[in-house]
Design a protein around this motif. Structure first.
Motif, mmCIF file in Angstrom:
data_model
loop_
_atom_site.group_PDB
_atom_site.id
_atom_site.type_symbol
_atom_site.label_atom_id
_atom_site.label_comp_id
_atom_site.label_asym_id
_atom_site.label_seq_id
_atom_site.Cartn_x
_atom_site.Cartn_y
_atom_site.Cartn_z
ATOM 1 N N SER A 74 34.379 33.520 46.386
ATOM 2 C CA SER A 74 34.832 34.201 44.800
ATOM 3 C C SER A 74 35.718 36.263 45.570
ATOM 4 C CB SER A 74 33.963 34.748 43.571
ATOM 5 O OG SER A 74 33.109 35.730 44.157
ATOM 6 N N ALA A 75 36.192 36.052 44.883
ATOM 7 C CA ALA A 75 37.219 37.775 45.592
ATOM 8 C C ALA A 75 37.574 38.632 43.742
ATOM 9 C CB ALA A 75 38.054 37.481 46.429
ATOM 10 N N VAL A 76 37.396 39.628 44.194
ATOM 11 C CA VAL A 76 37.590 40.759 43.071
ATOM 12 C C VAL A 76 39.447 41.077 43.502
ATOM 13 C CG1 VAL A 76 37.999 42.713 41.840
ATOM 14 C CG2 VAL A 76 35.445 40.951 42.094
ATOM 15 N N LYS A 77 40.692 40.842 42.679
ATOM 16 C CA LYS A 77 42.029 41.164 43.013
ATOM 17 C C LYS A 77 41.749 42.161 42.168
ATOM 18 C CE LYS A 77 46.416 39.825 42.091
ATOM 19 N NZ LYS A 77 46.886 37.984 41.171
ATOM 20 N N SER A 78 42.455 43.582 42.825
ATOM 21 C CA SER A 78 42.952 44.491 41.647
ATOM 22 C C SER A 78 44.179 44.238 41.990
ATOM 23 C CB SER A 78 42.531 45.971 42.114
ATOM 24 O OG SER A 78 43.092 47.032 41.555
ATOM 25 N N ASP A 79 45.199 44.516 41.339
ATOM 26 C CA ASP A 79 46.504 44.755 41.022
ATOM 27 C C ASP A 79 47.438 46.656 41.374
ATOM 28 O OD1 ASP A 79 47.540 42.517 42.486
ATOM 29 O OD2 ASP A 79 47.134 41.212 39.411
ATOM 30 N N GLU A 80 45.912 47.182 40.684
ATOM 31 C CA GLU A 80 46.588 48.300 40.881
ATOM 32 C C GLU A 80 45.385 49.785 40.909
ATOM 33 O OE1 GLU A 80 44.936 48.486 35.854
ATOM 34 O OE2 GLU A 80 47.017 49.213 35.987
ATOM 35 N N MET A 81 45.732 50.357 41.043
ATOM 36 C CA MET A 81 44.783 51.596 41.470
ATOM 37 C C MET A 81 43.917 51.795 40.336
ATOM 38 S SD MET A 81 45.168 55.467 43.139
ATOM 39 C CE MET A 81 43.348 55.944 43.532
ATOM 40 N N GLY A 82 42.551 52.263 41.026
ATOM 41 C CA GLY A 82 41.291 52.464 39.524
ATOM 42 C C GLY A 82 40.515 51.380 38.575
ATOM 43 N N GLY A 83 41.376 50.120 38.513
ATOM 44 C CA GLY A 83 40.579 49.291 37.910
ATOM 45 C C GLY A 83 40.756 47.043 38.289
ATOM 46 N N PHE A 84 39.685 46.906 37.975
ATOM 47 C CA PHE A 84 39.395 45.839 38.803
ATOM 48 C C PHE A 84 39.895 44.378 37.933
ATOM 49 C CE2 PHE A 84 37.002 46.626 42.203
ATOM 50 C CZ PHE A 84 36.227 46.927 41.866
ATOM 51 N N ASN A 85 41.336 43.476 38.231
ATOM 52 C CA ASN A 85 41.885 42.909 37.004
ATOM 53 C C ASN A 85 41.449 41.445 37.291
ATOM 54 O OD1 ASN A 85 42.973 45.436 36.665
ATOM 55 N ND2 ASN A 85 45.223 44.742 38.135
ATOM 56 N N ASP A 86 40.717 40.885 37.923
ATOM 57 C CA ASP A 86 40.787 39.609 38.049
ATOM 58 C C ASP A 86 40.080 39.311 39.112
ATOM 59 O OD1 ASP A 86 40.757 36.863 37.073
ATOM 60 O OD2 ASP A 86 43.190 36.771 37.738
ATOM 61 N N TRP A 87 38.818 37.901 38.997
ATOM 62 C CA TRP A 87 38.701 37.355 39.559
ATOM 63 C C TRP A 87 38.948 35.990 40.264
ATOM 64 C CZ3 TRP A 87 34.667 39.167 36.467
ATOM 65 C CH2 TRP A 87 33.840 40.692 36.640
ATOM 66 N N PHE A 88 38.849 35.414 41.466
ATOM 67 C CA PHE A 88 39.254 34.467 42.079
ATOM 68 C C PHE A 88 38.391 33.933 42.794
ATOM 69 C CE2 PHE A 88 43.775 36.160 41.267
ATOM 70 C CZ PHE A 88 44.187 35.188 41.451
ATOM 71 N N ILE A 89 38.280 32.563 42.126
ATOM 72 C CA ILE A 89 37.225 31.526 42.361
ATOM 73 C C ILE A 89 38.084 30.484 43.995
ATOM 74 C CG2 ILE A 89 35.299 29.612 42.663
ATOM 75 C CD1 ILE A 89 35.012 32.590 40.725
ATOM 76 N N VAL A 90 37.758 30.538 44.825
ATOM 77 C CA VAL A 90 38.432 29.429 45.704
ATOM 78 C C VAL A 90 37.183 28.502 46.337
ATOM 79 C CG1 VAL A 90 39.528 29.537 48.326
ATOM 80 C CG2 VAL A 90 39.817 31.708 46.792
ATOM 81 N N ASP A 91 37.911 27.295 46.183
ATOM 82 C CA ASP A 91 37.130 26.243 46.721
ATOM 83 C C ASP A 91 38.004 25.754 47.765
ATOM 84 O OD1 ASP A 91 36.768 22.981 47.423
ATOM 85 O OD2 ASP A 91 36.949 22.506 45.210
ATOM 86 N N THR A 92 36.682 25.749 49.090
ATOM 87 C CA THR A 92 37.254 26.340 50.609
ATOM 88 C C THR A 92 37.012 24.717 50.387
ATOM 89 O OG1 THR A 92 35.202 26.197 51.930
ATOM 90 C CG2 THR A 92 36.128 28.280 51.054
ATOM 91 N N SER A 93 36.935 23.601 50.338
ATOM 92 C CA SER A 93 36.977 22.563 50.822
ATOM 93 C C SER A 93 38.036 20.974 50.392
ATOM 94 C CB SER A 93 35.705 21.596 50.903
ATOM 95 O OG SER A 93 34.599 21.484 50.914
ATOM 96 N N ALA A 94 38.634 21.679 49.105
ATOM 97 C CA ALA A 94 40.151 21.434 48.315
ATOM 98 C C ALA A 94 41.201 21.891 48.738
ATOM 99 C CB ALA A 94 39.617 21.091 46.923
ATOM 100 N N GLY A 95 40.897 24.328 48.293
ATOM 101 C CA GLY A 95 42.025 24.501 48.770
ATOM 102 C C GLY A 95 42.663 24.599 47.864
ATOM 103 N N ASN A 96 41.822 24.718 46.843
ATOM 104 C CA ASN A 96 41.846 25.048 45.111
ATOM 105 C C ASN A 96 41.973 25.919 44.910
ATOM 106 O OD1 ASN A 96 43.033 22.227 44.781
ATOM 107 N ND2 ASN A 96 41.250 21.539 44.287
ATOM 108 N N THR A 97 42.506 27.186 44.291
ATOM 109 C CA THR A 97 41.880 28.973 43.248
ATOM 110 C C THR A 97 42.233 28.696 42.299
ATOM 111 O OG1 THR A 97 42.989 29.511 46.033
ATOM 112 C CG2 THR A 97 42.600 30.942 44.369
ATOM 113 N N SER A 98 41.114 29.215 41.576
ATOM 114 C CA SER A 98 40.896 29.442 40.224
ATOM 115 C C SER A 98 40.993 30.841 39.793
ATOM 116 C CB SER A 98 40.192 28.626 39.275
ATOM 117 O OG SER A 98 40.258 27.581 40.053
ATOM 118 N N SER A 99 41.447 31.468 38.597
ATOM 119 C CA SER A 99 41.004 32.344 38.224
ATOM 120 C C SER A 99 40.511 32.771 36.853
ATOM 121 C CB SER A 99 43.029 33.035 37.813
ATOM 122 O OG SER A 99 43.127 34.354 36.805
#
Length: 288
Positions: free
Chosen positions: A209-234
């Protein structure tokens, strides 16, 4: 069974006498809480100990000591003077990982050292200056020829990290560093336009999992990555959470099998009857 945490409390362990933030290990079975942030000679650190990271079995804890003893610690980035440490719980020994000094231009490190789930390695990142890898079995500390942001080792073979895309400096993505071959490959094109950090990994190394931020001062979304299948979910798109990050949200800590995630948030509309108007801890089911 085990919980590692930082606290400024002075009544958790009778050997704690430095009036600073320290790292403690709590055993939920025995009910004991012990001080684990100590110098190699067994004495206490004079300065704050923060940002603990622990292996799944509780045998290895990495943490950072931060700045000057007279400077209060209020949380946040570690940009400044600090040292990374690894504490071997069964052996009751402390290993000094590295000294980092932003003031001397050596390093800008925004996070404390991270331990792999199996406890085989720890990584202390140093921003654009690279990172250091600690191998628990050999007590060896080696430099890693890779720079980046938040780093998360999966074990003795790979390190996941977030960094700016080499072809697009305004975009942050997730990468994999192979420790043996020293090869770097792209794990997921997340395309974060501000930052991508606070990685967490399941015990088997499959889910990240990783925290994605597209602007200063706030967390916008978490991304979950299945490293085996290569799938990414928001979490915003796949799990129906509106503003899943928001003010006060932090890393999404994954359970050992990646089925659940735990996070903190000051938002009051994530569950019913949340009326205390302050930060709370939430759990979300990510897999069936």
């Amino acid at each position: 069974r085990y919980v590692a945490f930082a606290s400024e409390a002075t009544n958790l362990d009778p050997t704690d006498s430095n009036d600073r933030f320290d790292i403690f290990l709590h055993d939920r079975e025995s009910g004991t809480t012990n001080l684990v942030s100590i110098e190699p000679d067994g004495t206490q650190h004079r300065i704050h100990s923060i940002e603990p990271s622990m292996s799944d079995d509780g045998t290895l804890i990495a943490y950072a000591t931060w700045k000057d003893p007279e400077v209060p610690y209020f949380g946040g980035a570690l940009s400044g003077v600090f040292t990374g440490w690894a504490y071997d719980v069964p052996a009751e020994t402390t290993i000094r990982l590295a000294d980092f000094s932003f003031a001397e231009g050596v390093c800008v490190a925004d996070y404390g050292p991270q331990v792999s789930p199996d406890g085989s390695v720890a990584v202390a990142e140093c921003g654009p200056k690279g990172a250091f890898l600690y191998r628990q079995n050999s007590r060896e500390i080696v430099p890693l020829p890779v720079s980046g942001g938040f780093m998360m080792p999966t074990g003795s073979d790979r390190v996941f990290f977030a960094d700016q895309d080499q072809e697009n400096s305004t975009s942050w993505d997730l990468f994999v560093f192979d420790i043996e071959s020293e090869a770097v490959s792209t794990l997921a094109d997340v395309n974060a336009t501000w930052t991508l950090d606070n990685l967490s990994i399941s015990a088997d190394g499959r889910y990240l999992s990783a925290v994605k931020s597209d602007e200063m001062g706030g967390f916008n979304d978490w991304f979950i990555v299945d490293t085996s299948a290569g799938n990414t979910s928001s979490l915003t798109l796949e799990y129906g959470l509106t503003h899943p990050g928001g003010p006060g949200s932090t890393r999404l800590d994954l359970s050992g099998d990646g089925k659940y995630g735990a996070f903190s948030s000051t938002l009051g509309d994530l569950v019913d009857n949340d009326t205390n108007e302050t930060g709370d801890i939430f759990v979300i089911q990510l897999l069936d």
